[in-house]
Design a protein around this motif. Structure first.
Motif, PDB file in Angstrom:
ATOM      1  N   ILE A   1       7.523   6.210   0.069  1.00 44.16           N
ATOM      2  CA  ILE A   1       6.076   6.062  -0.121  1.00 44.16           C
ATOM      3  C   ILE A   1       5.381   6.710   1.070  1.00 44.16           C
ATOM      4  O   ILE A   1       5.679   6.394   2.218  1.00 44.16           O
ATOM      5  N   SER A   2       4.467   7.606   0.814  1.00 50.52           N
ATOM      6  CA  SER A   2       3.766   8.298   1.894  1.00 50.52           C
ATOM      7  C   SER A   2       2.321   8.564   1.485  1.00 50.52           C
ATOM      8  O   SER A   2       1.951   8.418   0.317  1.00 50.52           O
ATOM      9  N   GLY A   3       1.515   8.965   2.469  1.00 54.13           N
ATOM     10  CA  GLY A   3       0.128   9.324   2.190  1.00 54.13           C
ATOM     11  C   GLY A   3      -0.697   8.199   1.604  1.00 54.13           C
ATOM     12  O   GLY A   3      -1.632   8.449   0.823  1.00 54.13           O
TER      13      GLY A   3
ATOM     14  N   GLU B   1      13.773  -2.280  -4.425  1.00 51.01           N
ATOM     15  CA  GLU B   1      12.331  -2.240  -4.169  1.00 51.01           C
ATOM     16  C   GLU B   1      12.069  -1.808  -2.738  1.00 51.01           C
ATOM     17  O   GLU B   1      12.762  -2.222  -1.808  1.00 51.01           O
ATOM     18  N   VAL B   2      11.092  -0.931  -2.567  1.00 48.83           N
ATOM     19  CA  VAL B   2      10.668  -0.441  -1.258  1.00 48.83           C
ATOM     20  C   VAL B   2       9.181  -0.705  -1.126  1.00 48.83           C
ATOM     21  O   VAL B   2       8.416  -0.517  -2.083  1.00 48.83           O
TER      22      VAL B   2
ATOM     23  N   VAL C   1      -0.561  -3.662  -0.097  1.00 51.85           N
ATOM     24  CA  VAL C   1       0.785  -3.156   0.192  1.00 51.85           C
ATOM     25  C   VAL C   1       1.231  -2.344  -1.010  1.00 51.85           C
ATOM     26  O   VAL C   1       1.142  -2.813  -2.157  1.00 51.85           O
ATOM     27  N   PHE C   2       1.686  -1.120  -0.761  1.00 57.37           N
ATOM     28  CA  PHE C   2       2.198  -0.272  -1.843  1.00 57.37           C
ATOM     29  C   PHE C   2       3.710  -0.502  -1.984  1.00 57.37           C
ATOM     30  O   PHE C   2       4.417  -0.763  -1.003  1.00 57.37           O
ATOM     31  N   GLY C   3       4.209  -0.380  -3.209  1.00 58.35           N
ATOM     32  CA  GLY C   3       5.627  -0.602  -3.451  1.00 58.35           C
ATOM     33  C   GLY C   3       6.163   0.295  -4.552  1.00 58.35           C
ATOM     34  O   GLY C   3       5.412   0.816  -5.386  1.00 58.35           O
ATOM     35  N   ALA C   4       7.501   0.490  -4.538  1.00 59.85           N
ATOM     36  CA  ALA C   4       8.201   1.249  -5.579  1.00 59.85           C
ATOM     37  C   ALA C   4       9.466   0.472  -5.926  1.00 59.85           C
ATOM     38  O   ALA C   4      10.121  -0.097  -5.050  1.00 59.85           O
TER      39      ALA C   4
END
Length: 232
Positions: free
Chosen positions: A111-113, A221-222, A211-214
């Motif tokens: 996850i970036s930007g 999960e990140v 909070v962003f997640g993937a």
């Protein structure tokens, strides 16, 4: 026999002359080297040393070897020490320069930007996600209390989300576990281009931090660090 007696008589006569203090004899031009009472012995006339010009030269090969040089005419110096001899540098003593190991290339961030920007009438949320993940999330904390809502794992200090965006859906938490209820009124996704997602939600759904997640279907999960919502 008579010759031998004559020589002996001559030596005896010289000895008597020396004992009598005969240092006035200057015919030979030599002084008494030891002291009074001993005869002066002169070297035989045929044993005088030759002049330096008559000395036979030392062979060139011998002078080269004595001076530590190589074969005659080459001018190459011999090594001062043979390999392995005491005092000679060994392989371990010599400085060896090895090429520096190449540092591994850093893995691209999952996850970036990411950013959270509050503007009139809504909050714009942006993040870029790497390939290989099935879901893109944005967790939204509306009350600032990490103990309420869904507890997001891996966030320093804890994070409790009252709302969550998953791709193009907005959901409200029903407890600390993975339990959500979809919020109607249209999806929050504005655009998606080459892994970069842009969402927009009402200020009441965003709160002050996100909070962003993937995540994958397999449960991997990140998450990003906590991102404060700031003015655009």
């Amino acid at each position: 026999m008579r010759g031998k007696l004559a020589v002996a008589g001559g030596v005896l006569l010289l000895a008597v002359a020396g004992c009598g203090g005969g240092d006035a004899d200057t015919g030979s031009g030599l002084a008494d080297p030891v002291g009074r009472g001993f005869p002066i012995v002169t070297p035989p006339s045929g044993s005088q040393p030759s002049s330096s010009s008559e000395l036979s030269p030392i062979p060139v090969e011998e002078t080269a070897g004595a001076a530590g040089m190589g074969p005659a005419g080459t001018g190459t110096a011999r090594p001062s020490a043979t390999p392995g001899a005491v005092g000679a540098p060994s392989r371990s003593d010599a400085a060896v320069t090895r090429p520096a190991a190449e540092a591994p290339s850093p893995s691209p961030a999952v996850i970036s930007g990411y950013s959270a920007c509050s503007e009139k009438g809504g909050v714009a949320l942006t993040a870029t996600f790497a390939d290989g993940y099935d879901y893109r999330h944005v967790f939204l904390d509306t009350d600032g209390d990490p103990s309420t809502g869904y507890r997001v794992d891996g966030v320093a200090g804890g994070f409790g989300a009252e709302y969550m965006i998953e791709d193009d859906g907005l959901f409200k938490s029903s407890g600390a576990d993975w339990s959500w209820k979809e919020v109607g009124g249209g999806g929050p996704l504005v655009s998606e281009d080459a892994g970069t997602y842009r969402w927009r939600v009402k200020p009441a759904y965003a709160g002050d931090e996100v909070v962003f997640g993937a995540a994958t279907d397999g449960g991997d999960e990140v998450t990003s660090p906590v991102v404060p919502v700031e003015a655009c």
